[in-house]
Write an enzyme that holds these catalytic residues in place. Structure first.
Site, PDB file in Angstrom:
ATOM      1  N   ASP A  46       0.939  -1.284  -0.254  1.00 15.38           N
ATOM      2  CA  ASP A  46      -0.139   0.035  -0.019  1.00 15.38           C
ATOM      3  C   ASP A  46       0.893   1.287  -0.079  1.00 15.38           C
ATOM      4  O   ASP A  46       2.045   1.119  -0.025  1.00 15.38           O
ATOM      5  CB  ASP A  46      -0.874   0.092   1.212  1.00 15.38           C
ATOM      6  CG  ASP A  46      -0.128  -0.103   2.303  1.00 15.38           C
ATOM      7  OD1 ASP A  46       0.285   0.926   3.096  1.00 15.38           O
ATOM      8  OD2 ASP A  46       0.084  -1.240   3.106  1.00 15.38           O
TER       9      ASP A  46
ATOM     10  N   ASP B 216       0.742   3.591   2.524  1.00 15.39           N
ATOM     11  CA  ASP B 216       0.591   3.962   3.740  1.00 15.39           C
ATOM     12  C   ASP B 216      -0.667   5.217   3.739  1.00 15.39           C
ATOM     13  O   ASP B 216      -1.753   4.632   3.452  1.00 15.39           O
ATOM     14  CB  ASP B 216       1.988   4.644   4.245  1.00 15.39           C
ATOM     15  CG  ASP B 216       1.892   5.071   5.766  1.00 15.39           C
ATOM     16  OD1 ASP B 216       1.400   3.746   6.294  1.00 15.39           O
ATOM     17  OD2 ASP B 216       2.304   5.732   6.264  1.00 15.39           O
TER      18      ASP B 216
END
Length: 288
Positions: A208, A210
């Site tokens: 991802d 973050d």
């Protein structure tokens, strides 16, 4: 010396394929029970010990992991080299979800963990300017490229305490510091591996962005698991390709990982705590 590879499998990597003569082995340590039993076998004629970092079923949180017991268990069973596989968030545009990253630096922001085998009764200071082994890292990179993953070689891993994910302000701050990826388990694992004179490399899977990226949703567990599920097979393929790259015979580490304690002990022999010495039988037996 014969090579034995310790593989610490992080989130999403709870098993490895191609492990011949595999058997789960319980290892007791003076630092408590490790996260789980070790799955010991061979790949390409090289001994391999696999340790699920969070335990089978993901029972341990990042803050409660028995880091010292895990590293001691790998050293005690005979490991010479350790490959740590983990899931991380990206702090850089170019490190996209699904990419793999070979970590070579850390920023340690943890505060609730035991970070050393040493302390009162036997003080030691190991060098950590380069916390991962360049020799082992080169072999891991070769294995990763052989497995067809998109790999970034060289990155700074910021280890946060967790278990919550970052605030947006923290995520933006860490980007300003120059960190490339963020996770919850890289430290003190790398520090302890150096104290145990183990060559250590870290292969991280980006799941991802973050929460800093304006074009992507903030990280959540569902997104992490989805990306992990898509990449777990690639991670296992990297692990399976490593033993053939390392070979079965171990030479002295040119980076000095296997001699980190040679000049590290500070406490005079007559002032050393015998109880602590006994607990260090596997980790520091070479110099004690």
């Amino acid at each position: 010396m014969q090579v034995m590879i310790g593989v610490i499998g992080g989130s999403g990597v709870y098993q490895i394929e191609g492990l011949e003569e595999a058997a789960w082995t319980r290892v007791e340590t003076p630092w408590g029970r490790p996260s789980d039993d070790l799955l010991v076998g061979r790949i390409a004629g090289v001994k391999v010990a696999f340790l699920p970092r969070h335990g089978r079923g993901h029972a341990h949180s990042p803050s409660s992991l028995p880091y010292r017991a895990n590293i001691d268990a790998l050293k005690r069973i005979g490991c010479t080299d350790v490959l740590a596989v983990s899931a991380v968030g990206s702090l850089q545009e170019g490190f996209a979800p699904g990419d793999f990253v070979l970590v070579d630096q850390y920023i340690d922001r943890t505060f609730a963990r035991e970070k050393s085998f040493f302390g009162e009764g036997l003080v030691a200071h190991v060098g950590l300017a380069d916390p991962t082994c360049a020799r082992l890292g080169e072999r891991v990179a070769e294995a990763a490229r052989q497995s067809g993953v998109r790999l970034h070689e060289g990155a700074t891993y910021l280890t946060m305490e967790g278990p919550q994910f970052s605030t947006r302000a923290e995520s933006l701050l860490y980007r300003q510091w120059g960190a490339d990826v963020i996770g919850m388990t890289g430290m003190p694992e790398a520090k302890l591996a150096r104290e145990a004179e183990l060559c250590y490399a870290s292969l991280a899977m980006v799941t991802d962005y973050d929460c800093w990226h304006p074009g992507h949703d903030a990280v959540d567990v569902a997104a992490v698991i989805a990306t992990l599920s898509a990449n777990a097979a690639k991670a296992r393929a990297c692990v399976a390709a490593l033993p053939a790259r390392l070979g079965a015979t171990r030479q002295a580490c040119p980076c000095g990982c296997d001699s980190a304690l040679t000049h590290a002990l500070m406490t005079a022999p007559d002032r050393r705590d015998p109880d602590l010495l006994a607990r260090l039988d596997a980790v520091a037996g070479r110099v004690l």
